[in-house]
Design an enzyme around this catalytic site. Structure first.
Site, mmCIF file in Angstrom:
data_model
loop_
_atom_site.group_PDB
_atom_site.id
_atom_site.type_symbol
_atom_site.label_atom_id
_atom_site.label_comp_id
_atom_site.label_asym_id
_atom_site.label_seq_id
_atom_site.Cartn_x
_atom_site.Cartn_y
_atom_site.Cartn_z
ATOM 1 N N CYS A 147 0.810 -0.999 0.227
ATOM 2 C CA CYS A 147 0.097 0.009 -0.046
ATOM 3 C C CYS A 147 0.939 1.372 -0.062
ATOM 4 O O CYS A 147 1.803 1.233 1.077
ATOM 5 C CB CYS A 147 -0.759 0.028 1.529
ATOM 6 S SG CYS A 147 -1.638 1.319 1.482
ATOM 7 N N CYS B 264 -3.223 15.203 2.969
ATOM 8 C CA CYS B 264 -4.367 14.966 2.174
ATOM 9 C C CYS B 264 -5.091 16.291 2.252
ATOM 10 O O CYS B 264 -5.354 16.913 3.425
ATOM 11 C CB CYS B 264 -5.193 13.809 2.430
ATOM 12 S SG CYS B 264 -6.337 13.414 1.266
#
Ligand code: SAH
Length: 345
Positions: free
Chosen positions: A107, A114
């Site tokens: 991942c 963000c």
């Protein structure tokens, strides 16, 4: 400020153009591309079939940016390994290596922080810093494989950041991953909170990537409360884009649904989800929410019933196995902790 070009972000034809421009044969490009992406040699001086003179030129024109392993956490309960990678500007991102029956998956992060503001997510709490370059994404793979001595069979773009908010760099990363590192893009999943115009763009490229859509709620009011992106693109617009993605690529969509106690896990929520997805070729991934410090969200107690309601209605749904629970393997947790430590230091 380093004026050198980041060679790991270059496509093969761009390297060919460079070699022609310095009066070298274009096959040199393939050699260098292979040294970097197949043989994973990140030092020009160790590229044995390149002349000393050419090595000097390459060192003058290009840089190869490596990441620093700031932390490595290895799970004692499963084979999950979590890396905190330091970048050249002292920022940090995470990558998580997981073992499944079908092989290892990695991942990786696509941004530092963000902007999306999902209320349950640790990655967004300290805000957005910057996009990752294609080479910083590739290096998460190359260095995780090298350090762990494990081959990565699949990649999920589900770490820190919103991949479709860093679209151009992510697409470049995917092409180099395919053409350089030799990974089939059918083994890549890209997870998005739902940036609708970019889903249409991605569909047109027909890369074979699996699209994972973070849904988490099947009504507009509820979804807007936990995912601000929903105020920009409604569920109707999102579902139209998903249908287009399936039509263009033939790839089933995977919907992520994190079950939060008392928020989105009751019978009504399940029926709304069924109403939204019925008849659409997809898979629902039910994720036990990973509680974060900043919010009082708790894991749902009715995940089995929720799953049964979906499967009874003919919707394919599985509950995701939680890996690396002892090493804070959830999105953004380790970086968030590092920021806290640095701020308190
Ligand atoms: N920005 C992308 C990818 C990063 S997050 C996206 O939104 O899809 C990867 C997945 O983890 C998303 O489905 C996200 O909603 C989910 N997620 C984030 N924080 C979580 C938490 N605390 N518990 C469970 N899932 C979480």
């Amino acid at each position: 400020m380093d004026k050198k070009t980041d060679i790991l972000t270059m496509y093969l034809p761009e390297l060919e153009e460079y070699f022609c421009s310095i009066g070298e044969k274009s096959f040199r490009a393939k050699q260098i591309f292979e040294w970097l992406h197949t043989k994973r040699v990140f030092d020009f001086s160790k590229m044995t079939n390149i002349s000393t003179q050419l090595k000097t030129t390459l060192e003058k024109d290009f840089c190869i940016n490596k990441l620093n392993i700031l932390k490595k956490l290895e799970s004692r309960v499963d084979d999950t390994v979590k890396y905190l990678y330091g970048l050249n500007d002292c920022q940090a991102v995470e990558a998580v290596l997981m073992k499944h029956n079908h092989g290892n998956s990695l991942c990786i992060s696509t941004q530092v922080g963000c902007k999306m503001g999902c209320s349950f997510c640790a990655s967004t709490k300290a805000g957005f810093v910057r996009n990752l370059s294609p080479s910083e994404m590739l290096m998460q793979l190359y260095q995780s494989e090298d350090d762990s001595k494990r081959k990565v069979n699949s990649i999920v773009l589900m770490g820190i950041g919103e991949p479709l908010d860093n679209y151009d760099n992510v697409i470049r990363f995917l092409y180099i991953l395919r053409d350089g590192a030799g990974m089939s893009l059918r083994n890549v999943s890209l997870s998005t909170c739902g940036i609708v115009p970019k889903i249409y763009e991605l569909a047109k490229l027909k890369l074979g990537v699996t699209l994972s859509v973070s849904l988490h709620c099947a009504n507009d009011d509820g979804r807007s409360k936990i995912m601000p992106i929903n105020t920009k693109y409604s569920l109707l617009e999102l579902m139209q884009a998903c249908k287009d993605y399936f039509k263009e690529t033939g790839r089933r969509i995977s919907f992520e649904y994190s079950l939060i106690d008392g928020v989105n896990d009751d019978y009504k929520s399940a029926s709304q989800l069924i109403g939204l997805l019925k008849g659409f070729p997809c898979h629902v991934n039910l994720i036990p929410i990973n509680p974060i410090k900043e919010r009082n969200f708790k894991k749902s107690k009715s995940s089995k019933n929720f799953q049964k309601a979906l499967t009874d209605a003919g919707i394919n749904a599985t509950i995701r196995r939680t890996l690396g629970q002892d090493i804070q393997a959830a999105c953004g947790q380790l970086r968030a902790e590092e920021i806290l430590i640095n701020n308190n230091a």
